[in-house]
Design a protein around this motif. Structure first.
Motif, PDB file in Angstrom:
ATOM      1  N   ASP A   1      50.048  40.429  43.596  1.00  0.00           N
ATOM      2  CA  ASP A   1      49.552  41.760  43.945  1.00  0.00           C
ATOM      3  C   ASP A   1      48.076  41.911  43.620  1.00  0.00           C
ATOM      4  O   ASP A   1      47.310  42.516  44.393  1.00  0.00           O
ATOM      5  CB  ASP A   1      50.366  42.827  43.208  1.00  0.00           C
ATOM      6  CG  ASP A   1      51.808  42.905  43.698  1.00  0.00           C
ATOM      7  OD1 ASP A   1      52.071  42.428  44.818  1.00  0.00           O
ATOM      8  OD2 ASP A   1      52.671  43.421  42.946  1.00  0.00           O
ATOM      9  N   THR A   2      47.663  41.356  42.504  1.00  0.00           N
ATOM     10  CA  THR A   2      46.250  41.431  42.130  1.00  0.00           C
ATOM     11  C   THR A   2      45.380  40.684  43.129  1.00  0.00           C
ATOM     12  O   THR A   2      44.316  41.165  43.555  1.00  0.00           O
ATOM     13  CB  THR A   2      46.051  40.846  40.722  1.00  0.00           C
ATOM     14  OG1 THR A   2      46.857  41.569  39.777  1.00  0.00           O
ATOM     15  CG2 THR A   2      44.594  40.928  40.306  1.00  0.00           C
TER      16      THR A   2
ATOM     17  N   ILE B   1      41.594  40.472  47.966  1.00  0.00           N
ATOM     18  CA  ILE B   1      41.293  40.031  49.328  1.00  0.00           C
ATOM     19  C   ILE B   1      41.053  41.227  50.227  1.00  0.00           C
ATOM     20  O   ILE B   1      40.151  41.213  51.093  1.00  0.00           O
ATOM     21  CB  ILE B   1      42.436  39.159  49.882  1.00  0.00           C
ATOM     22  CG1 ILE B   1      42.597  37.887  49.040  1.00  0.00           C
ATOM     23  CG2 ILE B   1      42.196  38.809  51.341  1.00  0.00           C
ATOM     24  CD1 ILE B   1      41.369  37.008  49.006  1.00  0.00           C
ATOM     25  N   LYS B   2      41.848  42.284  50.068  1.00  0.00           N
ATOM     26  CA  LYS B   2      41.661  43.474  50.898  1.00  0.00           C
ATOM     27  C   LYS B   2      40.292  44.095  50.692  1.00  0.00           C
ATOM     28  O   LYS B   2      39.722  44.692  51.606  1.00  0.00           O
ATOM     29  CB  LYS B   2      42.752  44.499  50.574  1.00  0.00           C
ATOM     30  CG  LYS B   2      44.135  44.091  51.084  1.00  0.00           C
ATOM     31  CD  LYS B   2      45.171  45.139  50.708  1.00  0.00           C
ATOM     32  CE  LYS B   2      46.560  44.736  51.188  1.00  0.00           C
ATOM     33  NZ  LYS B   2      47.598  45.733  50.809  1.00  0.00           N
TER      34      LYS B   2
ATOM     35  N   GLU C   1      37.587  35.884  43.859  1.00  0.00           N
ATOM     36  CA  GLU C   1      38.504  36.347  42.827  1.00  0.00           C
ATOM     37  C   GLU C   1      39.955  36.275  43.301  1.00  0.00           C
ATOM     38  O   GLU C   1      40.853  35.860  42.559  1.00  0.00           O
ATOM     39  CB  GLU C   1      38.163  37.781  42.400  1.00  0.00           C
ATOM     40  CG  GLU C   1      36.832  37.930  41.680  1.00  0.00           C
ATOM     41  CD  GLU C   1      35.661  38.065  42.644  1.00  0.00           C
ATOM     42  OE1 GLU C   1      35.855  37.783  43.865  1.00  0.00           O
ATOM     43  OE2 GLU C   1      34.557  38.430  42.203  1.00  0.00           O
ATOM     44  N   GLY C   2      40.171  36.676  44.550  1.00  0.00           N
ATOM     45  CA  GLY C   2      41.522  36.637  45.091  1.00  0.00           C
ATOM     46  C   GLY C   2      42.068  35.227  45.179  1.00  0.00           C
ATOM     47  O   GLY C   2      43.221  34.958  44.806  1.00  0.00           O
ATOM     48  N   ARG C   3      41.251  34.293  45.653  1.00  0.00           N
ATOM     49  CA  ARG C   3      41.724  32.911  45.759  1.00  0.00           C
ATOM     50  C   ARG C   3      41.960  32.285  44.392  1.00  0.00           C
ATOM     51  O   ARG C   3      42.851  31.435  44.225  1.00  0.00           O
ATOM     52  CB  ARG C   3      40.715  32.086  46.573  1.00  0.00           C
ATOM     53  CG  ARG C   3      40.772  32.387  48.058  1.00  0.00           C
ATOM     54  CD  ARG C   3      40.007  31.345  48.859  1.00  0.00           C
ATOM     55  NE  ARG C   3      38.568  31.496  48.724  1.00  0.00           N
ATOM     56  CZ  ARG C   3      37.795  32.154  49.590  1.00  0.00           C
ATOM     57  NH1 ARG C   3      38.348  32.758  50.643  1.00  0.00           N
ATOM     58  NH2 ARG C   3      36.499  32.212  49.420  1.00  0.00           N
ATOM     59  N   LEU C   4      41.176  32.689  43.408  1.00  0.00           N
ATOM     60  CA  LEU C   4      41.405  32.187  42.054  1.00  0.00           C
ATOM     61  C   LEU C   4      42.754  32.648  41.525  1.00  0.00           C
ATOM     62  O   LEU C   4      43.494  31.861  40.909  1.00  0.00           O
ATOM     63  CB  LEU C   4      40.279  32.670  41.131  1.00  0.00           C
ATOM     64  CG  LEU C   4      40.376  32.212  39.672  1.00  0.00           C
ATOM     65  CD1 LEU C   4      40.348  30.697  39.584  1.00  0.00           C
ATOM     66  CD2 LEU C   4      39.238  32.821  38.845  1.00  0.00           C
TER      67      LEU C   4
ATOM     68  N   LEU D   1      55.232  31.561  46.380  1.00  0.00           N
ATOM     69  CA  LEU D   1      54.405  30.365  46.552  1.00  0.00           C
ATOM     70  C   LEU D   1      53.931  30.221  47.999  1.00  0.00           C
ATOM     71  O   LEU D   1      52.737  30.047  48.254  1.00  0.00           O
ATOM     72  CB  LEU D   1      55.195  29.123  46.130  1.00  0.00           C
ATOM     73  CG  LEU D   1      54.439  27.794  46.235  1.00  0.00           C
ATOM     74  CD1 LEU D   1      53.254  27.780  45.279  1.00  0.00           C
ATOM     75  CD2 LEU D   1      55.384  26.621  45.923  1.00  0.00           C
ATOM     76  N   ALA D   2      54.846  30.286  48.963  1.00  0.00           N
ATOM     77  CA  ALA D   2      54.466  30.134  50.372  1.00  0.00           C
ATOM     78  C   ALA D   2      53.532  31.261  50.815  1.00  0.00           C
ATOM     79  O   ALA D   2      52.551  31.021  51.537  1.00  0.00           O
ATOM     80  CB  ALA D   2      55.716  30.105  51.242  1.00  0.00           C
ATOM     81  N   LYS D   3      53.839  32.480  50.361  1.00  0.00           N
ATOM     82  CA  LYS D   3      52.980  33.601  50.723  1.00  0.00           C
ATOM     83  C   LYS D   3      51.573  33.419  50.170  1.00  0.00           C
ATOM     84  O   LYS D   3      50.582  33.764  50.825  1.00  0.00           O
ATOM     85  CB  LYS D   3      53.583  34.901  50.213  1.00  0.00           C
ATOM     86  CG  LYS D   3      54.904  35.287  50.865  1.00  0.00           C
ATOM     87  CD  LYS D   3      55.418  36.592  50.314  1.00  0.00           C
ATOM     88  CE  LYS D   3      56.729  37.005  50.958  1.00  0.00           C
ATOM     89  NZ  LYS D   3      57.236  38.297  50.429  1.00  0.00           N
ATOM     90  N   ALA D   4      51.491  32.875  48.957  1.00  0.00           N
ATOM     91  CA  ALA D   4      50.182  32.672  48.344  1.00  0.00           C
ATOM     92  C   ALA D   4      49.372  31.629  49.110  1.00  0.00           C
ATOM     93  O   ALA D   4      48.175  31.813  49.366  1.00  0.00           O
ATOM     94  CB  ALA D   4      50.355  32.253  46.880  1.00  0.00           C
TER      95      ALA D   4
END
Length: 449
Positions: free
Chosen positions: A49-50, A55-56, A62-65, A80-83
């Motif tokens: 969620d963070t 990303i939004k 930061e989002g990819r980290l 995992l797949a969603k990430a």
């Protein structure tokens, strides 16, 4: 009296105390429920969620980290797949050359690890869209267009039941319009200069691979006229008939019918499917010309796909990436189609070094033939002693044929050159010698798609 008043007072105190205890109990239960709900939040969900929130708000790094932390720390997580898919989407959303390149790599990784998920079709579509966004104009580099074509072809073959199927079909039509237009521009350059061999090589591939191209009827017409003016009516009529049958609403169809009548060839009936497709194309809405509505659109690097087909099945066969040898050599002036045996000179006469050797490694227009053409070329060989003309196939390793004329005085021999013109090839000796001629138009390789 005092006792009665005291009893009522005690009763009121007891009721008040009971109400206070009940109220405190309610507040205590509410307070205890809040930490219980917080305690059930899983850490992988918190990370997911963070990251999505980052990303939004375009905080891509930061989002990819956060996504990467989730992937490395919780390999069995349901997120995992969603990430992994969200990481690829973040690069695609970020855009730019580096972003789209990285997005393609991430989408491919997702398909490798999760090939059976429904999202695999979406990932394949996004690979095509990433290349589509980087596609150049027809007269520029075509690598991204070829990559986009391959990606959309893969999608259409692997996911025929996907809801994105029609969208992928249209994207593929757009890409193939750009690829075909690039080939057509080069072919038209050769055609206008009567460099027939190079023009035929380009046009043959175009009409075979891209029948939905907006100028496919004109490409067939150009092929027909090339064979027509080189006196090969049997081949020309096939292309004229192709225009009448598969492009019945083309402005060239009437002239093609007239040519067929002139040659005494039956005029075919229009194909019903082709007629319906062309009618649908005429009624399809087209975007206005961007150069008129927005003059600055000329500076845009992307291609204009307004004229791409809106109906019909695009070609799903990948292009052969073998390099073409059909290129022009500076200095050529001839008008010979691939496969015609000619001498090495620019005017189609004479050999090198004065020895009369005939080589099919270059035709009269200075075009180096392909290995296949060299292997199938027939060369006319002069026979001075017998006074006759024969034909022999050229060998595959070299396309050189020589004719030796025996000298009647001292036994020396001279080599007579075979040319692709009507000029005679002569053999000289110290005694009397005879001249022999060879005819042209031998061994024409028919480039029919």
């Amino acid at each position: 009296m005092n006792n009665g008043h005291g009893n009522r007072r005690l009763l009121w105190l007891a009721v008040s105390l009971a109400a206070a205890v009940a109220l405190c109990g309610c507040f205590g239960q509410k307070k205890a429920a809040t930490p219980a709900a917080g305690a059930t939040a899983e850490p992988d969900k918190v990370l997911y969620d963070t990251a999505m929130n980052d990303i939004k708000k375009d905080r891509f790094d930061e989002g990819r980290l956060a996504f990467q932390t989730l992937i490395n720390t919780y390999p069995d997580s349901e997120y995992l797949a969603k990430a992994k898919l969200a990481v690829a989407d973040s690069y695609y959303k970020e855009g730019g050359i580096s972003g789209l390149t990285q997005a393609v790599a991430e989408y491919q990784d997702f398909i490798t690890f999760f090939p059976f998920l429904d999202e695999a079709a979406y990932a394949q579509m996004q690979i095509g869209m990433a290349h589509y966004k980087r596609m150049e104009k027809p007269d520029r580099d075509r690598d991204e267009a070829l990559e986009a074509e391959g990606a959309f072809q893969t999608f259409l073959q692997k996911y025929p039941s996907s809801p994105m199927y029609k969208d992928a079909q249209q994207r593929l039509r757009d890409v193939q319009e750009v690829l075909a237009d690039g080939e057509f521009r080069v072919a038209d350059f050769y055609y206008m200069r009567k460099a027939d061999r190079a023009a035929v090589a380009r046009l043959s591939q175009l009409v075979t691979r891209y029948p939905l191209y907006s100028q496919a009827d004109r490409a067939n017409w150009m092929l027909a006229t090339i064979y027509d003016r080189t006196e090969h009516a049997d081949i020309a009529t096939q292309f004229y008939a192709h225009i009448v049958k598969d492009y019945p609403l083309s402005p060239l169809a009437a002239d093609a019918k007239a040519r067929l009548v002139k040659f005494g060839t039956p005029v075919p009936q229009p194909d019903p499917d082709a007629l319906a497709r062309m009618q649908a194309e005429q009624q399809a809405p087209r975007a206005p010309n961007r150069l008129i509505t927005r003059p600055m659109a000329a500076l845009k690097s992307g291609p204009d796909v307004r004229m791409a087909a809106r109906s019909g099945a695009p070609n799903l066969t990948p292009e052969d990436t073998a390099p073409s040898t059909d290129t022009l050599v500076p200095g050529g002036t001839g008008n010979t189609i691939v496969g015609v045996a000619t001498a090495g000179g620019a005017n189609g006469t004479g050999g090198s070094g004065g020895n009369g050797n005939v080589s099919a490694t270059a035709d009269a227009e200075g075009v180096a033939p392909s290995p296949v053409a060299a292997a199938t070329t027939e060369v006319v060989v002069a026979q001075p002693a017998a006074g006759s003309v024969g034909t022999q196939p050229a060998p595959s390793d070299t396309a050189t044929q020589t004719a030796q004329a025996a000298d009647g005085t001292d036994g020396t021999t001279t080599q007579a050159a075979n040319t692709a013109t009507d000029a005679p090839a002569s053999s000289q000796s110290t005694s009397s010698s005879q001249e022999s001629t060879s005819k042209k138009k031998k061994g024409l390789r028919k480039l029919i798609p």
